[in-house]
Design a protein around this motif. Structure first.
Motif, PDB file in Angstrom:
ATOM      1  N   VAL A 103       0.818  -1.266  -0.008  1.00 44.39           N
ATOM      2  CA  VAL A 103      -0.048   0.050  -0.218  1.00 44.39           C
ATOM      3  C   VAL A 103       0.988   1.283   0.085  1.00 44.39           C
ATOM      4  CG1 VAL A 103      -1.711   1.328   1.215  1.00 44.39           C
ATOM      5  CG2 VAL A 103      -1.853  -1.179   1.231  1.00 44.39           C
ATOM      6  N   TYR A 104       2.002   1.298   0.681  1.00 45.68           N
ATOM      7  CA  TYR A 104       2.938   2.239   0.709  1.00 45.68           C
ATOM      8  C   TYR A 104       3.389   2.703  -0.732  1.00 45.68           C
ATOM      9  CZ  TYR A 104       7.480   4.724   0.843  1.00 45.68           C
ATOM     10  OH  TYR A 104       8.848   5.160   0.584  1.00 45.68           O
ATOM     11  N   LYS A 105       3.718   1.775  -1.573  1.00 43.73           N
ATOM     12  CA  LYS A 105       4.231   2.048  -2.933  1.00 43.73           C
ATOM     13  C   LYS A 105       3.141   2.415  -3.792  1.00 43.73           C
ATOM     14  CE  LYS A 105       7.716  -1.720  -2.888  1.00 43.73           C
ATOM     15  NZ  LYS A 105       8.020  -3.185  -3.246  1.00 43.73           N
ATOM     16  N   LYS A 106       1.896   2.019  -3.539  1.00 41.36           N
ATOM     17  CA  LYS A 106       0.630   2.497  -4.419  1.00 41.36           C
ATOM     18  C   LYS A 106       0.425   4.029  -3.870  1.00 41.36           C
ATOM     19  CE  LYS A 106      -1.892  -1.741  -4.705  1.00 41.36           C
ATOM     20  NZ  LYS A 106      -3.230  -2.433  -4.251  1.00 41.36           N
ATOM     21  N   TRP A 107       0.629   4.409  -2.656  1.00 40.48           N
ATOM     22  CA  TRP A 107       0.572   5.627  -1.985  1.00 40.48           C
ATOM     23  C   TRP A 107       1.534   6.655  -2.573  1.00 40.48           C
ATOM     24  CZ3 TRP A 107       3.939   8.224   1.419  1.00 40.48           C
ATOM     25  CH2 TRP A 107       3.635   9.318   2.045  1.00 40.48           C
ATOM     26  N   LEU A 108       2.783   6.176  -2.585  1.00 35.44           N
ATOM     27  CA  LEU A 108       3.869   6.734  -3.103  1.00 35.44           C
ATOM     28  C   LEU A 108       3.709   7.346  -4.504  1.00 35.44           C
ATOM     29  CD1 LEU A 108       6.314   8.113  -1.845  1.00 35.44           C
ATOM     30  CD2 LEU A 108       7.886   6.139  -2.689  1.00 35.44           C
ATOM     31  N   ALA A 109       3.309   6.370  -5.350  1.00 37.94           N
ATOM     32  CA  ALA A 109       3.166   6.727  -6.817  1.00 37.94           C
ATOM     33  C   ALA A 109       2.168   7.582  -7.027  1.00 37.94           C
ATOM     34  CB  ALA A 109       2.826   5.235  -7.356  1.00 37.94           C
ATOM     35  N   HIS A 110       0.843   7.467  -6.142  1.00 36.33           N
ATOM     36  CA  HIS A 110      -0.344   8.351  -6.329  1.00 36.33           C
ATOM     37  C   HIS A 110       0.397   9.799  -5.863  1.00 36.33           C
ATOM     38  CE1 HIS A 110      -4.019  10.231  -6.130  1.00 36.33           C
ATOM     39  NE2 HIS A 110      -3.773  10.452  -4.955  1.00 36.33           N
ATOM     40  N   ARG A 111       1.380   9.887  -4.686  1.00 37.41           N
ATOM     41  CA  ARG A 111       1.564  11.078  -4.506  1.00 37.41           C
ATOM     42  C   ARG A 111       2.528  11.837  -5.481  1.00 37.41           C
ATOM     43  NH1 ARG A 111       2.525  14.394  -0.121  1.00 37.41           N
ATOM     44  NH2 ARG A 111       4.570  15.623   0.393  1.00 37.41           N
ATOM     45  N   GLN A 112       3.367  11.186  -6.122  1.00 39.96           N
ATOM     46  CA  GLN A 112       4.317  11.598  -7.246  1.00 39.96           C
ATOM     47  C   GLN A 112       3.763  12.371  -7.894  1.00 39.96           C
ATOM     48  OE1 GLN A 112       6.851   8.822  -9.006  1.00 39.96           O
ATOM     49  NE2 GLN A 112       8.467  10.198  -9.413  1.00 39.96           N
ATOM     50  N   LEU A 113       2.497  11.911  -8.581  1.00 42.56           N
ATOM     51  CA  LEU A 113       1.690  12.773  -9.536  1.00 42.56           C
ATOM     52  C   LEU A 113       1.247  13.864  -9.111  1.00 42.56           C
ATOM     53  CD1 LEU A 113      -0.858   9.614 -10.330  1.00 42.56           C
ATOM     54  CD2 LEU A 113       1.137  10.118 -11.544  1.00 42.56           C
ATOM     55  N   SER A 114       1.326  14.253  -7.903  1.00 45.44           N
ATOM     56  CA  SER A 114       1.106  15.724  -7.601  1.00 45.44           C
ATOM     57  C   SER A 114       2.079  16.624  -7.391  1.00 45.44           C
ATOM     58  CB  SER A 114       0.050  15.542  -6.294  1.00 45.44           C
ATOM     59  OG  SER A 114       0.862  15.068  -5.054  1.00 45.44           O
ATOM     60  N   LEU A 115       3.461  15.959  -7.182  1.00 43.84           N
ATOM     61  CA  LEU A 115       4.713  16.669  -7.214  1.00 43.84           C
ATOM     62  C   LEU A 115       5.242  16.999  -8.398  1.00 43.84           C
ATOM     63  CD1 LEU A 115       6.287  14.669  -4.373  1.00 43.84           C
ATOM     64  CD2 LEU A 115       5.111  16.639  -4.196  1.00 43.84           C
ATOM     65  N   ASP A 116       5.451  18.513  -8.790  1.00 46.78           N
ATOM     66  CA  ASP A 116       6.025  18.679 -10.099  1.00 46.78           C
ATOM     67  C   ASP A 116       7.480  18.439 -10.085  1.00 46.78           C
ATOM     68  OD1 ASP A 116       7.225  20.850  -8.606  1.00 46.78           O
ATOM     69  OD2 ASP A 116       5.166  22.205  -8.999  1.00 46.78           O
ATOM     70  N   GLU A 117       8.259  18.826 -10.989  1.00 43.21           N
ATOM     71  CA  GLU A 117       9.594  18.406 -11.045  1.00 43.21           C
ATOM     72  C   GLU A 117      10.501  19.247  -9.972  1.00 43.21           C
ATOM     73  OE1 GLU A 117      13.308  17.621 -14.565  1.00 43.21           O
ATOM     74  OE2 GLU A 117      11.321  18.619 -14.911  1.00 43.21           O
ATOM     75  N   CYS A 118       9.926  20.360  -9.583  1.00 40.79           N
ATOM     76  CA  CYS A 118      10.735  21.173  -8.657  1.00 40.79           C
ATOM     77  C   CYS A 118      10.774  20.838  -7.259  1.00 40.79           C
ATOM     78  CB  CYS A 118      10.434  22.626  -8.776  1.00 40.79           C
ATOM     79  SG  CYS A 118      10.307  23.524 -10.287  1.00 40.79           S
ATOM     80  N   ARG A 119       9.699  19.541  -7.115  1.00 45.83           N
ATOM     81  CA  ARG A 119       9.692  19.303  -5.803  1.00 45.83           C
ATOM     82  C   ARG A 119       9.995  17.679  -5.831  1.00 45.83           C
ATOM     83  NH1 ARG A 119       4.452  20.300  -2.772  1.00 45.83           N
ATOM     84  NH2 ARG A 119       5.715  19.591  -1.053  1.00 45.83           N
ATOM     85  N   GLN A 120      10.832  17.139  -6.430  1.00 46.03           N
ATOM     86  CA  GLN A 120      11.083  15.749  -6.385  1.00 46.03           C
ATOM     87  C   GLN A 120      12.142  15.598  -5.359  1.00 46.03           C
ATOM     88  OE1 GLN A 120       9.858  13.178  -8.547  1.00 46.03           O
ATOM     89  NE2 GLN A 120       8.430  14.902  -8.804  1.00 46.03           N
ATOM     90  N   GLY A 121      12.598  16.418  -4.921  1.00 48.75           N
ATOM     91  CA  GLY A 121      13.538  16.408  -3.724  1.00 48.75           C
ATOM     92  C   GLY A 121      12.691  15.846  -2.467  1.00 48.75           C
ATOM     93  N   SER A 122      11.366  16.317  -2.227  1.00 48.44           N
ATOM     94  CA  SER A 122      10.568  15.985  -1.142  1.00 48.44           C
ATOM     95  C   SER A 122      10.084  14.380  -1.416  1.00 48.44           C
ATOM     96  CB  SER A 122       9.107  16.720  -1.198  1.00 48.44           C
ATOM     97  OG  SER A 122       8.130  16.391  -0.097  1.00 48.44           O
ATOM     98  N   TYR A 123       9.926  13.887  -2.795  1.00 54.90           N
ATOM     99  CA  TYR A 123       9.660  12.640  -2.925  1.00 54.90           C
ATOM    100  C   TYR A 123      10.856  11.595  -2.339  1.00 54.90           C
ATOM    101  CZ  TYR A 123       8.686   8.670  -5.908  1.00 54.90           C
ATOM    102  OH  TYR A 123       8.706   7.419  -6.656  1.00 54.90           O
TER     103      TYR A 123
END
Length: 629
Positions: A103-123
């Motif tokens: 479930v964590y991997k699904k959530w992380l993939a879903h969260r990445q969709l809402s992060l633009d390239e400038c915030r990939q450091g947060s990911y």
């Protein structure tokens, strides 16, 4: 009549299936073949249904009655017991699939969709923090097994080691994760991370984005010039000082954003911090939001041109990452550089913007110009819009003035550089005349900085104050060699002098093989100089037979451990007894033995061990014998 344990135990099969009633819908089913079982009969929505409660004796009479009462309780709530059991069984099956990791991997993939390239450091940070702190505890559990106690244990360990800011972020991420789980995983009705902040340790007070005042800029700029880290990091910090953009906007800058012919840096809307606010809250379309236009001073253009000249084929960003040309510079690189410069807790990459804002406002520039340059909200609360595309030409003059003031600060002309809008630049209008004159575009060949005093008592900058190069180090910042380094550089220049020949070149001139010359050097019949890993050098004055005999005599009279460089200096330096000439310059057939003795006396004066002196005749005999061989 209610059943008893004895009646249930003695119930025997007959020629057909039969059911023995207990009460409240509970029946003991006795089949012709097979095991006895408990049934619960009930009506649901006007339809009679049957619900199995298990087999006897695995389920006793008392347990069967308890199960029946639980089923009746569900009926009282309008729930069909059969459907509820199916739901629970399905949840048990799904629980084996709903592991925390899945479930964590699904959530992380879903969260990445809402992060633009400038915030990939947060990911990336989420992955690092979860791997270090969460996976060891929850990695083997299903989401149905996780309780608030598990999460409190994880957060407590992070807080115990003093990482309070990490603990705060982790609480937020866990709350987001379990809110996602509550929606997508059947059977999860509670969020165990919802109230973790109630028991959180308070964060210590932090001075967010500390900045410098103008009086502190000279030392900072001089320290930045002398920064011995990677050049692109230093140039990145200088670009921040010259433009005031955000660190994320600089890190994700690409070559297509720069229009150097017009001296502009055009940052697209997708890179803007305010993009989400304008598109979601203000309900603006992306096409209606202007790009962030940053006018570039001459110094900033010089840095950009240099970085573009260093651009590699696979590179994507103006400032690439250390490990991959496809990724931007790390978000922590510039703050680490400031820390190495001695500015920990005194200045950050974002604090540079506060430094510029404070300085420009103190110098007397219009707040609207400053806010537009920094892409801040318009101070006019009625409009409340972002004006980062406005006042471009006014900001061009302002930022060129700021860049030249930085050069003055770096040259310690603090008083003049801090004057309130009194500095004028050659080729630029004064601030007072800007209303009547359209500021020109700054060309890369703008002349040297000129400071004109507005009042008689204003300090005058000396003519030595120049617009400093933006990339090349000024003289004061160039590393100064030590005395030992200077001596070595002199020695290297002497070693590489044209009259010092490589072995192969010397061999060609004397008509011998390279191997033969090497044997001569090993036998100490020829003076050769060495320096580090460079190839040997043979002084060309040994091509003269008379000087060669002098060298051979000297080498034969000195121990093998004498440094050839010392022998070289004794032979080439002047002597008072020779009228300031060196032995090599004074050599004749008649004074050969005298010069050999003079060299020997020089060695003895240096207190060097000297072997018994070999006579010239012995040397001649040895040479003749060698030639015969």
């Amino acid at each position: 009549m209610a059943l008893s344990d004895l009646a249930v135990r003695q119930a025997k099969a007959t020629g057909k299936d039969r059911s023995i009633a207990d009460f409240d819908g509970l029946y003991l089913f006795v089949p012709v073949l097979g095991r006895k079982a408990w049934h619960f009969r009930y009506y649901y929505v006007g339809k009679r249904e049957r619900f199995s409660l298990g087999t006897y004796p695995e389920v006793s009479l008392r347990e069967a009655r308890d199960l029946r009462d639980a089923a009746r309780g569900l009926l009282a709530k309008g729930i069909n017991p059969r459907n509820e059991r199916k739901r629970k069984r399905q949840a048990i099956v799904l629980a084996s699939e709903d592991t925390f990791m899945a479930v964590y991997k699904k959530w992380l993939a879903h969260r990445q969709l809402s992060l633009d390239e400038c915030r990939q450091g947060s990911y990336d940070q989420i992955q690092r923090v979860f791997k270090a702190n969460v996976f060891p505890v929850l990695g083997n559990l299903t989401v149905h097994e996780i309780t608030q106690a598990h999460l409190l244990d994880i957060i407590g360990k992070v807080e115990a080691r003093g990482s309070l800011s990490v603990a705060e972020k982790l609480r937020t991420w866990l709350n987001q994760l379990f809110s996602y789980i509550k929606v997508v995983v059947p059977g999860i009705k509670e969020n165990p991370a919802a109230d973790l902040d109630v028991v959180a340790l308070p964060l210590p007070p932090v001075d967010h984005n500390p900045f410098l005042r103008m009086g502190e800029l000279p030392i900072m700029l001089q320290t930045l010039r002398k920064y011995r880290g990677r050049l692109k990091t230093q140039l990145g910090l200088r670009l921040l000082m010259l433009t005031g953009v955000r660190t994320g906007e600089l890190r994700h800058a690409t070559p297509d954003q720069f229009d150097l012919d017009r001296g502009l840096w055009i940052i697209p809307v997708v890179r803007l911090k305010q993009r989400k606010m304008l598109t979601k809250k203000k309900r603006k379309r992306m096409s209606d939001i202007p790009p962030y236009i940053v006018p570039l001073s001459v110094q900033a253009q010089e840095i950009v041109r240099y970085l573009l000249a260093q651009f590699k084929p696979a590179q994507v960003y103006l400032l690439p990452g250390e490990k991959s040309l496809l990724r931007p510079l790390s978000e922590n690189t510039m703050n680490h550089a400031l820390k190495r410069m001695g500015y920990e807790d005194r200045l950050t990459g974002h604090g540079i913007r506060a430094t510029i804002s404070t300085a420009l406002n103190e110098l007397g520039y219009l707040k609207k110009w400053v806010d537009a340059q920094l892409s801040h909200a318009d101070p006019d609360k009625i409009s409340a819009t972002y004006n980062h595309a406005e006042y471009v030409e006014q900001r061009r003059v302002m930022m060129q003035d700021w860049a030249d003031r930085l050069d003055l600060f770096e040259q310690n002309h603090v008083q003049v550089a801090s004057m309130h809008l009194t500095i004028t630049l050659q080729g630029l209008p004064t601030i007072a005349s800007q209303a009547a004159t359209q500021p020109p575009i700054i060309k890369p060949n703008t002349p040297t900085l000129i400071v004109a005093p507005a009042t008689p008592d204003m300090p005058i900058v000396p003519e030595s104050a120049q617009r400093l190069p933006a990339v090349e180090l000024p003289d004061y910042a160039k590393p100064q060699p030590s005395n030992l380094q200077r001596e070595r550089m002199k020695l290297l220049d002497l070693f590489e002098a044209p009259h010092h020949l490589r072995v192969v070149d010397y061999a060609a001139l004397v008509g011998k093989s390279r191997r033969w010359i090497s044997y001569e050097i090993q036998a100490r019949n020829l003076l050769a100089l060495s320096m580090g890993h460079r190839s040997l050098r043979v002084p060309d004055w040994q091509l003269d037979p008379l000087k060669r005999r002098l060298v051979q005599s000297v080498l034969a009279s000195t121990p093998p451990d004498i440094d050839p460089w010392q022998t070289y200096h004794v032979l080439t330096e002047g002597h008072e007894s020779l009228g300031g000439r060196s032995p090599l310059e004074a050599i004749t057939v008649s004074n050969l033995e005298y010069l050999v003795g003079l060299v020997r006396d020089t060695f003895e004066a240096m207190q060097w061990p000297v072997s018994p002196f070999t006579t010239l005749s012995q040397m001649e005999n040895a040479t003749a014998l060698e030639m015969m061989v």
